[in-house]
Design a protein around this motif. Sequence first.
Motif, short mmCIF file in Angstrom:
data_model
loop_
_atom_site.label_atom_id
_atom_site.label_comp_id
_atom_site.label_asym_id
_atom_site.label_seq_id
_atom_site.Cartn_x
_atom_site.Cartn_y
_atom_site.Cartn_z
N ARG A 240 0.83 -1.20 0.00
CA ARG A 240 0.00 0.00 0.00
C ARG A 240 0.87 1.26 0.00
NH1 ARG A 240 -3.88 2.48 4.64
NH2 ARG A 240 -1.88 2.43 5.71
N ILE A 241 1.96 1.25 0.78
CA ILE A 241 2.88 2.39 0.79
C ILE A 241 3.44 2.62 -0.61
CG2 ILE A 241 5.18 3.11 1.57
CD1 ILE A 241 4.51 1.95 4.30
N ASP A 242 3.79 1.55 -1.30
CA ASP A 242 4.33 1.68 -2.65
C ASP A 242 3.33 2.37 -3.57
OD1 ASP A 242 6.55 0.93 -4.51
OD2 ASP A 242 4.93 -0.16 -5.51
N ARG A 243 2.05 2.03 -3.45
CA ARG A 243 1.02 2.67 -4.27
C ARG A 243 0.81 4.13 -3.85
NH1 ARG A 243 -1.25 -2.36 -3.31
NH2 ARG A 243 -2.61 -1.54 -1.68
N MET A 248 1.24 9.95 -4.93
CA MET A 248 1.75 11.27 -4.57
C MET A 248 2.60 11.85 -5.70
SD MET A 248 0.25 11.93 -1.87
CE MET A 248 -0.62 11.06 -0.57
N GLY A 249 3.38 10.99 -6.35
CA GLY A 249 4.15 11.45 -7.50
C GLY A 249 3.25 11.91 -8.62
N ALA A 250 2.18 11.14 -8.88
CA ALA A 250 1.23 11.52 -9.93
C ALA A 250 0.50 12.81 -9.58
CB ALA A 250 0.22 10.38 -10.14
N PHE A 306 11.15 9.11 -2.86
CA PHE A 306 10.36 8.36 -1.88
C PHE A 306 11.09 7.07 -1.53
CE2 PHE A 306 7.26 10.76 -4.40
CZ PHE A 306 6.46 11.32 -3.43
N VAL A 307 11.28 6.79 -0.23
CA VAL A 307 11.85 5.53 0.22
C VAL A 307 11.03 5.04 1.41
CG1 VAL A 307 14.17 6.12 -0.54
CG2 VAL A 307 13.50 6.59 1.80
N THR A 308 11.23 3.77 1.77
CA THR A 308 10.55 3.18 2.92
C THR A 308 11.60 2.61 3.87
OG1 THR A 308 8.66 2.57 1.52
CG2 THR A 308 8.85 1.46 3.66
N ALA A 468 9.36 11.46 -7.70
CA ALA A 468 8.03 11.91 -8.09
C ALA A 468 7.88 11.89 -9.60
CB ALA A 468 7.77 13.30 -7.55
N ALA A 469 9.00 12.07 -10.33
CA ALA A 469 8.93 12.05 -11.79
C ALA A 469 8.73 10.64 -12.34
CB ALA A 469 10.21 12.65 -12.36
N ASP A 470 8.96 9.62 -11.49
CA ASP A 470 8.82 8.23 -11.94
C ASP A 470 7.38 7.75 -11.96
OD1 ASP A 470 11.55 7.98 -12.24
OD2 ASP A 470 11.85 7.25 -10.19
N ALA A 471 6.48 8.48 -11.32
CA ALA A 471 5.09 8.02 -11.22
C ALA A 471 4.48 7.83 -12.60
CB ALA A 471 4.26 9.04 -10.42
N LYS A 472 3.86 6.67 -12.80
CA LYS A 472 3.30 6.32 -14.10
C LYS A 472 1.85 6.80 -14.19
CE LYS A 472 2.95 2.41 -17.31
NZ LYS A 472 3.12 0.95 -17.47
N THR A 473 1.64 7.81 -15.01
CA THR A 473 0.30 8.38 -15.16
C THR A 473 -0.37 7.94 -16.45
OG1 THR A 473 1.20 10.37 -16.18
CG2 THR A 473 0.92 10.39 -13.79
#
Length: 475
Positions: A240-243, A248-250, A306-308, A468-473
């Motif tokens: 869920r954190i990964d999503r 947030m990036g999107a 973003f990291v965990t 944030a630029a990696d988010a797949k929109t």
Amino acid sequence: MPRKRPSSRGSTRGHAAARRAISPRRIIALVSTCLLICSLLTAYGVYWNIYNKINQQSIDLDPFGDRPTRVDGVLNIMLIGSDVRSGDNADYGDAEGERPDTLAIAHISPEKGRATIVNIPRDSVVDMPACEPTDDKPGQDAHTAMIGEAMNNGGVQCLWGTVEQLTNVHIDHFVSVDFVGFKEMVDALGGVTMCIPEPIQDEKAGHLNLEAGEQTLDGEEALGYVRSRKGQGDGSDLSRIDRQQDFMGAMLQEVVNGDVLSSPGTLNSFLGSVADSLSTDDGLTVSTMGDIAVAMREVDLGDIEFVTVPNGPHPADPNRVAWSEPKSTQLWQSVASDEISDGKDDEGGGKGKGDKTPKVEPSTVSVEVLNGTDTPGLADEVSTGLAGMGFLPAGTGNPLGEAPEKSTVYHPPGKEAEAKAVASKLNSATTEENPALTDTLQLVVAYDWNGFKSSGGGGGADVEGKSAADAKTAC
């Protein structure tokens, strides 16, 4: 330069940044999550009326004793997605109390032009300190439990003290938003576009029902998407954190690329939607927000990482999380000392500011290590260390001719990214092209050798991150 040869195996500074004209696009680029977006945008004086609606709390950390050392020029903000179910949030269940549905630390480093968001799993079982009772909280004795219990027992103040003691990171401020605020903020943006890889159905997440493919999620769907557990992946809080990080990036991309900043009406709606649902400490003033915005005006989406926290199943309960050692300690040390982005600079292999170098997988990089010092066995030691990081060992030996003054990673033409990936793991190394090389890199260890970095860019040792630029929109 060595010739190719066969191996011979063996806060801003005191919150007082200079005030200059602020680029709205750059202000938004700073924000790691929707929470921070809101707090920074309220720096505009025209939104004083909105700012005054925000709930501010006085935080007293004296009962926790000595606090971690604050690094000058750096800000660490605790971000909380509250699961409170009172008032307008009653539609989302009847759970008692208030816990962090999402918990993270936003590490903001203006001088390095980066922001790193470290997510803390809500299922983390940790040792918590004693917390004094408050007007509406019972307090707690020191005990071991899931980290969210600190907020339920002693409020944000207790959670703040707990996080500082666990991480040894100095927290400067906190920002918290509830379910309704999150939902209305997404609606004020006109929704957030995401690529949904597989159909999602989750009755426990607001009856979430999404088809696969590119979709624009409204507030209710977005809230269900970031809260859903059982309807996606392995049902864990970690997936869920990964999503949530992807979302947030999107969302950041939506704000930067949309008309939020160019339309006063949209901006006013965006800020007003969350003001009543936002809480901060009383030290996070409009002036402080403006200082942060000025200091971070040059941050790009690719520089928000973003990291965990490194983790694994808890020994006593596999459904709970225990932080992994030594990796979690290494990660927090890098945050506390503002060294978390060391592997992302110009000598690294990541995507630093203005660097378009693609990410390199260590398993695709062969490295021969040559000992240019008189320390016996040093080449073997360094080669073993690189192998432990995933690089392919290609032999050890000694350089022919004179060794360089500085430890150097030599690379064939077209292999600069691979060389930077290796150099990013070393405390002192430079890179240089050697046309005589064909495929394998050659690391010559010189007398300036002082070991490997304890943590790479984007987190502690071997901690993977995403920007944030990696988010797949788009699908």
